[in-house]
Design a protein around this motif. Sequence first.
Motif, PDB file in Angstrom:
ATOM      1  N   ASP A  53      -3.568  -3.611   8.204  1.00 20.68           N
ATOM      2  CA  ASP A  53      -2.485  -2.720   7.763  1.00 20.68           C
ATOM      3  C   ASP A  53      -2.198  -2.890   6.280  1.00 20.68           C
ATOM      4  O   ASP A  53      -1.904  -1.914   5.575  1.00 20.68           O
ATOM      5  CB  ASP A  53      -1.221  -2.992   8.583  1.00 20.68           C
ATOM      6  CG  ASP A  53      -1.404  -2.630  10.048  1.00 20.68           C
ATOM      7  OD1 ASP A  53      -2.298  -1.805  10.348  1.00 20.68           O
ATOM      8  OD2 ASP A  53      -0.668  -3.183  10.897  1.00 20.68           O
ATOM      9  N   ARG A  54      -2.271  -4.115   5.792  1.00 26.48           N
ATOM     10  CA  ARG A  54      -2.035  -4.355   4.368  1.00 26.48           C
ATOM     11  C   ARG A  54      -3.117  -3.671   3.523  1.00 26.48           C
ATOM     12  O   ARG A  54      -2.814  -3.058   2.489  1.00 26.48           O
ATOM     13  CB  ARG A  54      -2.028  -5.855   4.098  1.00 26.48           C
ATOM     14  CG  ARG A  54      -1.844  -6.248   2.630  1.00 26.48           C
ATOM     15  CD  ARG A  54      -0.444  -5.919   2.147  1.00 26.48           C
ATOM     16  NE  ARG A  54       0.542  -6.684   2.897  1.00 26.48           N
ATOM     17  CZ  ARG A  54       0.918  -7.926   2.584  1.00 26.48           C
ATOM     18  NH1 ARG A  54       0.364  -8.533   1.534  1.00 26.48           N
ATOM     19  NH2 ARG A  54       1.832  -8.539   3.296  1.00 26.48           N
ATOM     20  N   GLU A  56      -4.853  -1.080   4.410  1.00 28.65           N
ATOM     21  CA  GLU A  56      -4.632   0.365   4.514  1.00 28.65           C
ATOM     22  C   GLU A  56      -3.550   0.838   3.550  1.00 28.65           C
ATOM     23  O   GLU A  56      -3.627   1.957   3.019  1.00 28.65           O
ATOM     24  CB  GLU A  56      -4.251   0.733   5.945  1.00 28.65           C
ATOM     25  CG  GLU A  56      -5.415   0.826   6.902  1.00 28.65           C
ATOM     26  CD  GLU A  56      -5.000   1.423   8.227  1.00 28.65           C
ATOM     27  OE1 GLU A  56      -5.420   2.568   8.529  1.00 28.65           O
ATOM     28  OE2 GLU A  56      -4.240   0.759   8.960  1.00 28.65           O
ATOM     29  N   SER A  57      -2.548  -0.007   3.315  1.00 31.31           N
ATOM     30  CA  SER A  57      -1.505   0.368   2.356  1.00 31.31           C
ATOM     31  C   SER A  57      -2.033   0.427   0.930  1.00 31.31           C
ATOM     32  O   SER A  57      -1.370   0.994   0.052  1.00 31.31           O
ATOM     33  CB  SER A  57      -0.342  -0.631   2.441  1.00 31.31           C
ATOM     34  OG  SER A  57      -0.749  -1.926   1.991  1.00 31.31           O
ATOM     35  N   TRP A  58      -3.217  -0.135   0.683  1.00 40.96           N
ATOM     36  CA  TRP A  58      -3.863  -0.063  -0.635  1.00 40.96           C
ATOM     37  C   TRP A  58      -4.858   1.100  -0.696  1.00 40.96           C
ATOM     38  O   TRP A  58      -5.796   1.079  -1.485  1.00 40.96           O
ATOM     39  CB  TRP A  58      -4.592  -1.369  -0.936  1.00 40.96           C
ATOM     40  CG  TRP A  58      -3.669  -2.540  -1.056  1.00 40.96           C
ATOM     41  CD1 TRP A  58      -2.313  -2.517  -1.191  1.00 40.96           C
ATOM     42  CD2 TRP A  58      -4.044  -3.928  -1.040  1.00 40.96           C
ATOM     43  NE1 TRP A  58      -1.800  -3.791  -1.258  1.00 40.96           N
ATOM     44  CE2 TRP A  58      -2.842  -4.683  -1.174  1.00 40.96           C
ATOM     45  CE3 TRP A  58      -5.250  -4.602  -0.931  1.00 40.96           C
ATOM     46  CZ2 TRP A  58      -2.834  -6.065  -1.203  1.00 40.96           C
ATOM     47  CZ3 TRP A  58      -5.242  -5.982  -0.952  1.00 40.96           C
ATOM     48  CH2 TRP A  58      -4.045  -6.700  -1.095  1.00 40.96           C
ATOM     49  N   ASN A  59      -4.650   2.100   0.174  1.00 41.43           N
ATOM     50  CA  ASN A  59      -5.427   3.343   0.189  1.00 41.43           C
ATOM     51  C   ASN A  59      -6.877   3.153   0.634  1.00 41.43           C
ATOM     52  O   ASN A  59      -7.750   3.960   0.290  1.00 41.43           O
ATOM     53  CB  ASN A  59      -5.411   4.033  -1.189  1.00 41.43           C
ATOM     54  CG  ASN A  59      -4.017   4.463  -1.591  1.00 41.43           C
ATOM     55  OD1 ASN A  59      -3.220   4.885  -0.743  1.00 41.43           O
ATOM     56  ND2 ASN A  59      -3.693   4.357  -2.868  1.00 41.43           N
ATOM     57  N   SER A  61      -9.540   3.124   3.862  1.00 42.00           N
ATOM     58  CA  SER A  61      -9.596   3.716   5.194  1.00 42.00           C
ATOM     59  C   SER A  61      -9.473   2.634   6.260  1.00 42.00           C
ATOM     60  O   SER A  61      -9.706   1.444   6.002  1.00 42.00           O
ATOM     61  CB  SER A  61     -10.906   4.477   5.373  1.00 42.00           C
ATOM     62  OG  SER A  61     -12.007   3.582   5.348  1.00 42.00           O
ATOM     63  N   ARG A  62      -9.118   3.077   7.480  1.00 40.18           N
ATOM     64  CA  ARG A  62      -8.972   2.114   8.575  1.00 40.18           C
ATOM     65  C   ARG A  62     -10.296   1.402   8.856  1.00 40.18           C
ATOM     66  O   ARG A  62     -10.328   0.191   9.044  1.00 40.18           O
ATOM     67  CB  ARG A  62      -8.500   2.837   9.838  1.00 40.18           C
ATOM     68  CG  ARG A  62      -8.306   1.933  11.062  1.00 40.18           C
ATOM     69  CD  ARG A  62      -7.053   1.126  10.954  1.00 40.18           C
ATOM     70  NE  ARG A  62      -6.892   0.194  12.069  1.00 40.18           N
ATOM     71  CZ  ARG A  62      -5.844  -0.594  12.234  1.00 40.18           C
ATOM     72  NH1 ARG A  62      -4.849  -0.567  11.359  1.00 40.18           N
ATOM     73  NH2 ARG A  62      -5.766  -1.422  13.250  1.00 40.18           N
ATOM     74  N   SER A  65     -11.022  -1.097   6.069  1.00 47.85           N
ATOM     75  CA  SER A  65     -10.109  -2.244   6.171  1.00 47.85           C
ATOM     76  C   SER A  65     -10.519  -3.165   7.313  1.00 47.85           C
ATOM     77  O   SER A  65     -10.539  -4.396   7.168  1.00 47.85           O
ATOM     78  CB  SER A  65      -8.677  -1.744   6.378  1.00 47.85           C
ATOM     79  OG  SER A  65      -8.271  -0.889   5.335  1.00 47.85           O
ATOM     80  N   ASP A 180      -3.760   0.041  16.469  1.00 45.17           N
ATOM     81  CA  ASP A 180      -2.549   0.859  16.318  1.00 45.17           C
ATOM     82  C   ASP A 180      -2.530   1.998  17.329  1.00 45.17           C
ATOM     83  O   ASP A 180      -1.475   2.315  17.905  1.00 45.17           O
ATOM     84  CB  ASP A 180      -2.458   1.416  14.899  1.00 45.17           C
ATOM     85  CG  ASP A 180      -2.168   0.327  13.876  1.00 45.17           C
ATOM     86  OD1 ASP A 180      -1.746  -0.774  14.285  1.00 45.17           O
ATOM     87  OD2 ASP A 180      -2.382   0.559  12.671  1.00 45.17           O
TER      88      ASP A 180
END
Length: 356
Positions: A53-54, A56-59, A61-62, A65, A180
């Motif tokens: 998740d961290r 992903e917050s840096w743009n 992709s899932r 990541s 998720d």
Amino acid sequence: MEAEKTTIMTDTNKFLLVAIVVIAGWLLFELSPVLMPFFIATLFAYLGDPLVDRLESWNLSRTMSVSVVFAVIFIVVALMLLVMLPLLSAQVAKLFSNLPDYLTQTQKLIEPWLNSVGLPTDVFNLQTVKQALSKYWSEFGQVAGGVFSYMTRSGMVLVQWLGNLLLIPVLTFYLLRDWDSLVARFRELLPRRYAKKFIEMSLECDDMLAGFMRGQLMVMFALAVIYTLGLSLIGLELALLLGVIAGLVSFVPYLGLIVGILLAGLAAFFQFGDWLPVLQVAIVFAVAQAIEGMVLTPRFVGERIGLHPVAVIFSVLAGGQLFGFTGVLLALPAASVVMVLLRHAHQRYLDSHLYS
């Protein structure tokens, strides 16, 4: 009439819920050997999902990541297996080879005290123990060779072992990728009447688990490194083995400190034959305890509520007794859920007419 129907439906739902729990527990008990790789993969996915998740917050992709986190987990586990296991095995072999000498020194220390209090020295005769250890160590290679030979001859055992080993990384990758969405789908299945409360309680369980597992694992790893480095500076031969043991049992407050000082202190005394190294061992653990209290625990665990040490010990022992290694993996999640349920039940009791 409507009230009676509602009561009947409520009782029926309660019966169905109890039946589902009983059936799930029975299936868990029966399938525990098969489910072990799934639970190990779930544990890795649970620990790695916040990192995904961290990223992903840096743009990212899932998929990207998940690939990064999976690679990190795979490299760490591979290094532990390829580097740590041979070193620990060598230190265990060193310990077994030195045990007869340690017992001889112990007997020399105890015999004068027995004479001083008027007890016969044969009360504490360790010769039988030394002979048994020598016999066990001489036969250990034969036993290990026999086990390996049996595993190679028994095709099903070997296939199952390799299958579980290869299945864990595959399951971990897919669980990390879909974590998720799996959580979202599970929440969609909850009855709408109880969904909000259930999600609230599940978040409390997650917070307790995160505070204990993710944070405490980092504390355990850091303490194992500190203990190993400190004992190595003293010159202790079994520094790595004792440091890892003390770090692993430090999930219970002060247990790692007590066990580490006792084992490392005895090893230092037997190796050097002097009390000064024992004092140095105590200093190493005191410094490590100070670092844990002032730096490690506030940094990795913080103010989140963890499990009580008694609950941790009981849950791990009970899980291992009921379901083996799979039960050990399930012990802490189950204990966190039980603690949250008990907290809510306690609050409902205080708010009920029965209490007032």
